[in-house]
Design a protein around this motif. Structure first.
Motif, PDB file in Angstrom:
ATOM      1  N   ILE A  44       0.821  -1.224   0.000  1.00 32.98           N
ATOM      2  CA  ILE A  44       0.000   0.000   0.000  1.00 32.98           C
ATOM      3  C   ILE A  44       0.850   1.268   0.000  1.00 32.98           C
ATOM      4  N   ALA A  45       2.008   1.244   0.647  1.00 29.14           N
ATOM      5  CA  ALA A  45       2.851   2.445   0.664  1.00 29.14           C
ATOM      6  C   ALA A  45       3.337   2.783  -0.746  1.00 29.14           C
ATOM      7  N   LEU A  46       3.770   1.741  -1.471  1.00 30.53           N
ATOM      8  CA  LEU A  46       4.215   1.961  -2.855  1.00 30.53           C
ATOM      9  C   LEU A  46       3.060   2.397  -3.743  1.00 30.53           C
ATOM     10  N   ASP A  47       1.877   1.796  -3.523  1.00 33.25           N
ATOM     11  CA  ASP A  47       0.702   2.169  -4.323  1.00 33.25           C
ATOM     12  C   ASP A  47       0.341   3.634  -4.103  1.00 33.25           C
ATOM     13  N   MET A  48       0.373   4.090  -2.865  1.00 33.09           N
ATOM     14  CA  MET A  48       0.052   5.488  -2.555  1.00 33.09           C
ATOM     15  C   MET A  48       1.088   6.429  -3.166  1.00 33.09           C
ATOM     16  N   TYR A  49       2.357   6.030  -3.097  1.00 31.62           N
ATOM     17  CA  TYR A  49       3.410   6.862  -3.680  1.00 31.62           C
ATOM     18  C   TYR A  49       3.246   6.972  -5.193  1.00 31.62           C
ATOM     19  N   ASP A  50       3.025   5.844  -5.848  1.00 31.50           N
ATOM     20  CA  ASP A  50       2.868   5.855  -7.302  1.00 31.50           C
ATOM     21  C   ASP A  50       1.659   6.687  -7.727  1.00 31.50           C
ATOM     22  N   GLY A  51       0.561   6.579  -6.962  1.00 33.18           N
ATOM     23  CA  GLY A  51      -0.647   7.310  -7.321  1.00 33.18           C
ATOM     24  C   GLY A  51      -0.510   8.812  -7.209  1.00 33.18           C
ATOM     25  N   SER A  52       0.349   9.275  -6.297  1.00 36.09           N
ATOM     26  CA  SER A  52       0.482  10.717  -6.059  1.00 36.09           C
ATOM     27  C   SER A  52       1.663  11.343  -6.800  1.00 36.09           C
ATOM     28  N   THR A  53       2.347  10.565  -7.619  1.00 35.82           N
ATOM     29  CA  THR A  53       3.515  11.109  -8.337  1.00 35.82           C
ATOM     30  C   THR A  53       3.319  11.061  -9.850  1.00 35.82           C
ATOM     31  N   LYS A  54       2.071  11.132 -10.291  1.00 32.79           N
ATOM     32  CA  LYS A  54       1.812  11.201 -11.729  1.00 32.79           C
ATOM     33  C   LYS A  54       2.367  12.517 -12.279  1.00 32.79           C
ATOM     34  N   PHE A  55       2.916  12.458 -13.473  1.00 31.62           N
ATOM     35  CA  PHE A  55       3.560  13.637 -14.067  1.00 31.62           C
ATOM     36  C   PHE A  55       2.600  14.817 -14.185  1.00 31.62           C
ATOM     37  N   SER A  56       1.344  14.546 -14.539  1.00 31.34           N
ATOM     38  CA  SER A  56       0.385  15.636 -14.740  1.00 31.34           C
ATOM     39  C   SER A  56       0.100  16.405 -13.457  1.00 31.34           C
ATOM     40  N   LEU A  57       0.258  15.750 -12.301  1.00 29.20           N
ATOM     41  CA  LEU A  57      -0.048  16.408 -11.029  1.00 29.20           C
ATOM     42  C   LEU A  57       1.002  17.447 -10.640  1.00 29.20           C
ATOM     43  N   ILE A  58       2.182  17.405 -11.266  1.00 28.27           N
ATOM     44  CA  ILE A  58       3.210  18.400 -10.969  1.00 28.27           C
ATOM     45  C   ILE A  58       2.720  19.804 -11.308  1.00 28.27           C
ATOM     46  N   ALA A  59       1.761  19.897 -12.230  1.00 30.20           N
ATOM     47  CA  ALA A  59       1.241  21.204 -12.636  1.00 30.20           C
ATOM     48  C   ALA A  59       0.562  21.928 -11.478  1.00 30.20           C
ATOM     49  N   ILE A  60       0.027  21.199 -10.509  1.00 36.60           N
ATOM     50  CA  ILE A  60      -0.747  21.843  -9.435  1.00 36.60           C
ATOM     51  C   ILE A  60       0.119  22.798  -8.619  1.00 36.60           C
ATOM     52  N   PRO A  61       1.226  22.354  -7.991  1.00 33.67           N
ATOM     53  CA  PRO A  61       2.032  23.307  -7.216  1.00 33.67           C
ATOM     54  C   PRO A  61       2.645  24.403  -8.084  1.00 33.67           C
ATOM     55  N   MET A  62       2.919  24.100  -9.358  1.00 33.32           N
ATOM     56  CA  MET A  62       3.534  25.105 -10.225  1.00 33.32           C
ATOM     57  C   MET A  62       2.566  26.246 -10.532  1.00 33.32           C
ATOM     58  N   PHE A  63       1.308  25.931 -10.811  1.00 31.41           N
ATOM     59  CA  PHE A  63       0.327  26.980 -11.076  1.00 31.41           C
ATOM     60  C   PHE A  63       0.033  27.794  -9.813  1.00 31.41           C
ATOM     61  N   VAL A  64      -0.026  27.112  -8.667  1.00 30.68           N
ATOM     62  CA  VAL A  64      -0.227  27.833  -7.401  1.00 30.68           C
ATOM     63  C   VAL A  64       0.934  28.797  -7.159  1.00 30.68           C
ATOM     64  N   LEU A  65       2.165  28.343  -7.410  1.00 32.05           N
ATOM     65  CA  LEU A  65       3.337  29.199  -7.226  1.00 32.05           C
ATOM     66  C   LEU A  65       3.316  30.371  -8.198  1.00 32.05           C
ATOM     67  N   ALA A  66       2.912  30.134  -9.448  1.00 29.51           N
ATOM     68  CA  ALA A  66       2.836  31.219 -10.423  1.00 29.51           C
ATOM     69  C   ALA A  66       1.863  32.296  -9.964  1.00 29.51           C
ATOM     70  N   GLY A  67       0.729  31.879  -9.401  1.00 37.40           N
ATOM     71  CA  GLY A  67      -0.233  32.847  -8.883  1.00 37.40           C
ATOM     72  C   GLY A  67       0.321  33.641  -7.717  1.00 37.40           C
ATOM     73  N   ALA A  68       1.075  32.968  -6.833  1.00 32.54           N
ATOM     74  CA  ALA A  68       1.676  33.657  -5.688  1.00 32.54           C
ATOM     75  C   ALA A  68       2.696  34.696  -6.157  1.00 32.54           C
ATOM     76  N   ILE A  69       3.527  34.336  -7.136  1.00 35.75           N
ATOM     77  CA  ILE A  69       4.526  35.271  -7.666  1.00 35.75           C
ATOM     78  C   ILE A  69       3.838  36.468  -8.320  1.00 35.75           C
ATOM     79  N   MET A  70       2.774  36.176  -9.066  1.00 34.39           N
ATOM     80  CA  MET A  70       2.038  37.233  -9.753  1.00 34.39           C
ATOM     81  C   MET A  70       1.489  38.256  -8.768  1.00 34.39           C
ATOM     82  N   ASN A  71       0.942  37.775  -7.662  1.00 38.32           N
ATOM     83  CA  ASN A  71       0.357  38.687  -6.679  1.00 38.32           C
ATOM     84  C   ASN A  71       1.434  39.436  -5.901  1.00 38.32           C
TER      85      ASN A  71
END
Length: 426
Positions: A44-71
């Motif tokens: 289960i630990a490996l399954d949880m890690y694999d599920g949360s490290t999909k390449f597409s999900l990297i966009a989430i913190p990056m867009f949040v950071l872009a908004g913070a920099i913009m403001n």
């Protein structure tokens, strides 16, 4: 029987304020333990890690950071000045400025909570100072911030694409027209309120002023060009566009030479916490998803509904109602992660386009952000305005009705959101 017990336990834990990620993980582990024994828990630990490290999900913190920099970099102030110069001459113009700037900010951050926190702290005090009621100020800020999850890039769309295994780029394209329609409708409601309550005109129409503010804000306009132009043109993926957005926001902020490092640090910490919460939900959903898949719950749900009706319009009506109710009680990320994997087999069996359905889900959850008891965006806006949530809700119902109208239009006239997808990708 076990399924009913698992879901009752999940709802009970959520109701007593156990974090949703913890509730999901515990119920998933119990389900696997009862049905398949302790041996099913080895990985289960490996399954949880694999599920949360999909390449597409990297966009989430990056867009949040872009908004913070913009403001933090003074970009937001210049956008407010430019939009105010364009529409400030209309009665209630500051409310429309609020909507217009939220539309732009949505193209950077993808987060409604980030939008309302950034815009609300600037515009709500200004609106109250100019005679707008605090209830109206909070309502227009809250409802316009929900455009952040309709207009690309959108964090819920990224989560949906990962859950449904569909194209996030196509989802982004599908959100453009509904987002613009929603903004136009919100401005119409704001104008009606302004006429009724005689809200002020901000400034006379002044062409030199427009030229001056446009020139000042021009570097900021590179941000949506980079993000949307790169995605629509097929030059970058959504994840790559998120990285470019951060780089571009840093360059533009450096150009203006007024990056507030203390503000940026605080915004980055808040964004990191927000991202961690989402990633924990994603990881925990892997366990629940594994249990549901092995128990064949999604397939049973699809067969049950299709035995009642096979009409697409009826299935969409049922799912719209379901997601609206879910949105009352769950954060958008939690709703997507928990429910979408269950209904995807039904969508496939009914022949509904998963991109079209993803937009329908996103619109439902945008409405859910405005409806108590959870109402994460509405509560944030009320906190900034120091207004009572129920008093604000009485005003906000008119803005929510616009979002409902857009939802119905996009649900039953799929050409509205999908014609750009057909043009660019099909």
């Amino acid at each position: 029987m076990l399924i009913a017990a698992i879901f009752c336990a999940l709802l009970a834990m959520i109701c007593i304020n156990v974090p949703i990620a913890v509730s999901l993980a515990m119920c998933g582990v119990i389900g696997l333990l009862v049905t398949e024994g302790a041996g099913s828990l080895v990985t289960i630990a490996l399954d949880m890690y694999d599920g949360s490290t999909k390449f597409s999900l990297i966009a989430i913190p990056m867009f949040v950071l872009a908004g913070a920099i913009m403001n933090a970099g003074g970009i937001t102030d210049r956008l407010i000045n430019f939009v105010s110069a364009i529409i400030g001459f209309i009665r209630g113009g500051l409310a429309m400025v609020n909507i217009g700037v939220s539309l732009f900010f949505a193209e950077i951050s993808g987060s409604a909570v980030a939008d309302v926190a950034a815009m609300g702290s600037i515009l709500i005090p200004q609106m109250k100072k100019r005679g707008y009621s605090k209830e109206f100020s909070a309502a227009v800020t809250s409802s316009s911030a929900s455009l952040a999850i309709i207009i690309p890039p959108s964090i819920p769309m990224i989560l949906y694409a990962a859950s449904a295994n569909t194209s996030v780029e196509q989802l982004f394209v599908a959100g453009v027209v509904p987002g613009l329609l929603g903004a136009a409708g919100l401005m119409g409601v704001a104008y009606a309120f302004a006429k009724r309550y005689d809200y002020p005109v901000e400034e006379a129409f002044n062409l030199p002023r427009i030229r001056e503010t446009f020139k000042d804000a021009m570097p900021a306009f590179a941000l949506p060009v980079i993000i949307l132009g790169g995605i629509f043109g097929g030059f970058v993926t959504a994840t790559e566009a998120a990285g470019l957005a951060v780089f571009a926001a840093l360059v533009v902020s450096a150009w203006y030479r007024n990056l507030n490092l203390a503000h940026l640090r605080r915004a980055m910490l808040d964004g990191g916490i927000q991202t961690a919460v989402v990633m924990l939900l994603v990881a925990a959903s892997v366990l629940m998803g594994g249990f549901l898949t092995r128990a064949q719950i999604p397939q049973q749900l699809a067969e049950g509904i299709l035995s009642v009706t096979a009409q697409q319009w009826a299935i969409l009506l049922i799912l719209n109602f379901f997601f609206l109710i879910i949105g009352f009680f769950l954060h958008s990320a939690a709703a997507i992660i928990l429910v979408v994997p269950i209904v995807i087999p039904l969508i496939s069996a009914a022949g509904i386009d998963p991109v079209h359905f993803g937009l329908v889900v996103t619109l439902n959850l945008a409405i859910g952000q405005q409806t108590p008891p959870v109402a994460s965006v509405l509560i944030t806006s009320c906190s900034v305005a120091r207004a009572n949530i129920w008093a604000v809700s009485k005003v906000n119902i008119w803005f929510v009705s616009v979002l409902l109208a857009v939802l119905m239009l996009c649900t039953y006239v799929p050409t509205v959101p999908m014609f750009l997808v057909e043009y660019f990708y099909r």
